[in-house]
Design a protein around this motif. Structure first.
Motif, PDB file in Angstrom:
ATOM      1  N   THR A   1       7.906 -39.708  -8.468  1.00 18.90           N
ATOM      2  CA  THR A   1       8.167 -41.026  -7.864  1.00 18.90           C
ATOM      3  C   THR A   1       9.165 -40.913  -6.699  1.00 18.90           C
ATOM      4  OG1 THR A   1       9.879 -41.487  -9.486  1.00 18.90           O
ATOM      5  CG2 THR A   1       7.681 -42.333  -9.972  1.00 18.90           C
ATOM      6  N   ASN A   2       9.953 -39.807  -6.685  1.00 15.23           N
ATOM      7  CA  ASN A   2      10.850 -39.589  -5.542  1.00 15.23           C
ATOM      8  C   ASN A   2      10.082 -39.182  -4.301  1.00 15.23           C
ATOM      9  OD1 ASN A   2      12.889 -39.991  -7.324  1.00 15.23           O
ATOM     10  ND2 ASN A   2      13.369 -37.817  -7.608  1.00 15.23           N
ATOM     11  N   TYR A   3       8.835 -38.774  -4.508  1.00 18.86           N
ATOM     12  CA  TYR A   3       8.052 -38.261  -3.386  1.00 18.86           C
ATOM     13  C   TYR A   3       6.842 -39.139  -3.119  1.00 18.86           C
ATOM     14  CZ  TYR A   3      11.063 -34.318  -4.180  1.00 18.86           C
ATOM     15  OH  TYR A   3      12.165 -33.530  -4.334  1.00 18.86           O
ATOM     16  N   GLY A   4       6.951 -40.416  -3.410  1.00 16.64           N
ATOM     17  CA  GLY A   4       5.913 -41.347  -2.994  1.00 16.64           C
ATOM     18  C   GLY A   4       4.880 -41.701  -4.040  1.00 16.64           C
ATOM     19  N   MET A   5       4.950 -41.102  -5.242  1.00 15.69           N
ATOM     20  CA  MET A   5       4.010 -41.495  -6.297  1.00 15.69           C
ATOM     21  C   MET A   5       4.353 -42.917  -6.714  1.00 15.69           C
ATOM     22  SD  MET A   5       1.510 -40.321  -8.138  1.00 15.69           S
ATOM     23  CE  MET A   5       0.572 -41.687  -8.789  1.00 15.69           C
ATOM     24  N   SER A   6       3.367 -43.819  -6.634  1.00 16.20           N
ATOM     25  CA  SER A   6       3.743 -45.205  -6.897  1.00 16.20           C
ATOM     26  C   SER A   6       3.499 -45.599  -8.346  1.00 16.20           C
ATOM     27  CB  SER A   6       3.004 -46.146  -5.948  1.00 16.20           C
ATOM     28  OG  SER A   6       1.627 -45.971  -6.120  1.00 16.20           O
ATOM     29  N   ALA A   7       4.526 -46.165  -8.925  1.00 14.24           N
ATOM     30  CA  ALA A   7       4.503 -46.864 -10.201  1.00 14.24           C
ATOM     31  C   ALA A   7       3.640 -46.278 -11.316  1.00 14.24           C
ATOM     32  CB  ALA A   7       4.090 -48.309  -9.970  1.00 14.24           C
ATOM     33  N   PRO A   8       3.943 -45.059 -11.800  1.00 13.30           N
ATOM     34  CA  PRO A   8       3.264 -44.610 -13.022  1.00 13.30           C
ATOM     35  C   PRO A   8       3.650 -45.560 -14.153  1.00 13.30           C
ATOM     36  CG  PRO A   8       4.497 -42.816 -11.997  1.00 13.30           C
ATOM     37  CD  PRO A   8       4.932 -44.089 -11.341  1.00 13.30           C
ATOM     38  N   ALA A   9       2.725 -45.798 -15.079  1.00 10.13           N
ATOM     39  CA  ALA A   9       2.976 -46.788 -16.127  1.00 10.13           C
ATOM     40  C   ALA A   9       4.191 -46.416 -16.977  1.00 10.13           C
ATOM     41  CB  ALA A   9       1.736 -46.919 -17.003  1.00 10.13           C
ATOM     42  N   ASN A  10       4.893 -47.452 -17.407  1.00  2.97           N
ATOM     43  CA  ASN A  10       5.945 -47.309 -18.406  1.00  2.97           C
ATOM     44  C   ASN A  10       5.278 -47.531 -19.764  1.00  2.97           C
ATOM     45  OD1 ASN A  10       8.093 -47.665 -20.125  1.00  2.97           O
ATOM     46  ND2 ASN A  10       8.868 -49.514 -19.122  1.00  2.97           N
ATOM     47  N   TYR A  11       5.419 -46.573 -20.686  1.00  2.00           N
ATOM     48  CA  TYR A  11       4.720 -46.696 -21.977  1.00  2.00           C
ATOM     49  C   TYR A  11       5.366 -47.734 -22.887  1.00  2.00           C
ATOM     50  CZ  TYR A  11       2.832 -42.095 -20.688  1.00  2.00           C
ATOM     51  OH  TYR A  11       2.239 -41.045 -20.050  1.00  2.00           O
ATOM     52  N   HIS A  12       6.601 -48.118 -22.562  1.00  2.00           N
ATOM     53  CA  HIS A  12       7.339 -48.984 -23.484  1.00  2.00           C
ATOM     54  C   HIS A  12       7.121 -50.461 -23.171  1.00  2.00           C
ATOM     55  CE1 HIS A  12       9.222 -45.249 -24.820  1.00  2.00           C
ATOM     56  NE2 HIS A  12       9.276 -44.947 -23.542  1.00  2.00           N
ATOM     57  N   THR A  13       5.867 -50.838 -23.145  1.00  2.00           N
ATOM     58  CA  THR A  13       5.534 -52.252 -22.956  1.00  2.00           C
ATOM     59  C   THR A  13       4.717 -52.693 -24.169  1.00  2.00           C
ATOM     60  OG1 THR A  13       3.440 -51.767 -21.868  1.00  2.00           O
ATOM     61  CG2 THR A  13       5.359 -51.967 -20.444  1.00  2.00           C
ATOM     62  N   ASP A  14       4.720 -53.990 -24.447  1.00  2.00           N
ATOM     63  CA  ASP A  14       3.972 -54.471 -25.614  1.00  2.00           C
ATOM     64  C   ASP A  14       2.496 -54.116 -25.501  1.00  2.00           C
ATOM     65  OD1 ASP A  14       6.073 -55.407 -27.032  1.00  2.00           O
ATOM     66  OD2 ASP A  14       5.962 -57.459 -26.241  1.00  2.00           O
ATOM     67  N   ARG A  15       1.951 -54.275 -24.288  1.00  2.00           N
ATOM     68  CA  ARG A  15       0.523 -54.005 -24.140  1.00  2.00           C
ATOM     69  C   ARG A  15       0.207 -52.543 -24.504  1.00  2.00           C
ATOM     70  NH1 ARG A  15      -3.066 -51.885 -20.522  1.00  2.00           N
ATOM     71  NH2 ARG A  15      -1.488 -51.442 -18.958  1.00  2.00           N
ATOM     72  N   LEU A  16       0.974 -51.597 -23.962  1.00  2.00           N
ATOM     73  CA  LEU A  16       0.649 -50.191 -24.225  1.00  2.00           C
ATOM     74  C   LEU A  16       1.037 -49.763 -25.637  1.00  2.00           C
ATOM     75  CD1 LEU A  16       1.310 -48.486 -20.782  1.00  2.00           C
ATOM     76  CD2 LEU A  16      -0.867 -48.964 -21.903  1.00  2.00           C
ATOM     77  N   ARG A  17       1.955 -50.521 -26.291  1.00  2.00           N
ATOM     78  CA  ARG A  17       2.234 -50.220 -27.706  1.00  2.00           C
ATOM     79  C   ARG A  17       1.056 -50.633 -28.564  1.00  2.00           C
ATOM     80  NH1 ARG A  17       7.363 -53.035 -27.260  1.00  2.00           N
ATOM     81  NH2 ARG A  17       8.712 -51.576 -26.197  1.00  2.00           N
ATOM     82  N   GLN A  18       0.318 -51.669 -28.102  1.00  2.00           N
ATOM     83  CA  GLN A  18      -0.759 -52.206 -28.937  1.00  2.00           C
ATOM     84  C   GLN A  18      -2.117 -51.549 -28.703  1.00  2.00           C
ATOM     85  OE1 GLN A  18      -0.100 -56.311 -28.079  1.00  2.00           O
ATOM     86  NE2 GLN A  18       1.751 -56.254 -29.357  1.00  2.00           N
ATOM     87  N   VAL A  19      -2.308 -50.834 -27.578  1.00  2.00           N
ATOM     88  CA  VAL A  19      -3.626 -50.220 -27.342  1.00  2.00           C
ATOM     89  C   VAL A  19      -3.893 -49.159 -28.410  1.00  2.00           C
ATOM     90  CG1 VAL A  19      -3.610 -50.640 -24.850  1.00  2.00           C
ATOM     91  CG2 VAL A  19      -2.698 -48.483 -25.742  1.00  2.00           C
ATOM     92  N   THR A  20      -5.176 -48.853 -28.624  1.00  2.00           N
ATOM     93  CA  THR A  20      -5.528 -47.868 -29.653  1.00  2.00           C
ATOM     94  C   THR A  20      -5.255 -46.449 -29.146  1.00  2.00           C
ATOM     95  OG1 THR A  20      -7.772 -47.727 -28.796  1.00  2.00           O
ATOM     96  CG2 THR A  20      -7.390 -49.313 -30.569  1.00  2.00           C
TER      97      THR A  20
END
Ligand code: HEC
Length: 206
Positions: A127-146
């Motif tokens: 992300t320091n070199y321009g990679m934009s917004a990789p997902a944060n795993y600590h969200t309710d949606r990603l906690r609930q996916v299978t």
């Protein structure tokens, strides 16, 4: 001087003849000076064949052919994890133990942490070199996916994230899924997750 002009004129005609007329369509075969590799007899997708009895160019795999990563008798448990069998699975089809988590940690730190960060918050070094917004795993949606969904994201990629199926074998993908689950659990831990005898220690922390 006359000859120079004639030679120049000839050169111009030759140059335009060979270079200038590219991009035009023609039903004639192209004029090729060295055509050894460009133009060769070959079969193409969905084509007809005069050679094979069924008239098709595309062939079925020979009987007994074994797909990459598998073995006919499947003696290696690593090869048992067949995409076709497990793709739709909701949960990790392997025993989730310390060994799997350690393997998952290795896979994650090798392939995923550069973008998602060591803890999966999406702040990896890329992300320091321009990679934009990789997902944060600590969200309710990603906690609930299978688990199967996470496996699919690794295999096929999603949005800006590329597919890691070609680089990571199926059992290692499941191991990475297990590790992502462990990160999520760690990021959302309750005091009840800590063994009784260690809670005192934790509560002493500032
Ligand atoms: C090159 C950077 C990069 C790498 C390496 C990478 N990801 Fe991602 N990942 C992303 C980006 C960017 C997104 C956000 C995609 C989007 O929504 O457009 C993402 C999204 C995700 C998501 C969330 C999908 C969703 O539904 O929102 C998961 C889960 C995930 N990645 C897991 C992984 C795992 C596991 C690995 C390692 C095998 C990995 N990623 C490797 C960049 C990366």
């Amino acid at each position: 001087m006359k000859y120079v002009l004639i030679i120049l004129a000839l050169l111009t005609v030759l140059t335009v003849g060979f270079v200038g007329l590219r991009g035009q369509t023609s039903r004639q075969p192209p004029v090729m000076v060295f055509n050894d590799l460009v133009d060769q007899p070959k079969y193409k997708n969905q084509g007809e064949s005069a050679f094979f009895a069924d008239g098709r160019q595309m062939r079925l795999p020979p009987a007994g052919a074994v797909a990459w990563g598998r073995t006919p008798d499947k003696p290696d448990p690593g090869n048992l994890i067949d995409d076709a069998d497990y793709y739709g699975l909701k949960v990790i089809p392997l025993p989730v133990d310390a060994a799997l988590l350690q393997r998952g940690q290795r896979v994650f730190n090798t392939y995923c942490a550069v973008c998602h960060g060591g803890f999966g918050t999406g702040n990896g070094v890329a992300t320091n070199y321009g990679m934009s917004a990789p997902a944060n795993y600590h969200t309710d949606r990603l906690r609930q996916v299978t688990d199967g969904y996470l496996y699919q994201v690794i295999t096929e990629g999603k949005g800006l994230m590329g597919a890691y199926g070609p680089s990571i074998k199926p059992p290692d993908r499941w191991a990475a899924v297990a590790y992502v689950r462990a990160l999520q659990r760690a990021g959302n831990a309750k005091i009840d997750d800590v063994p009784q005898n260690l809670r005192g220690e934790l509560e002493k922390q500032p």
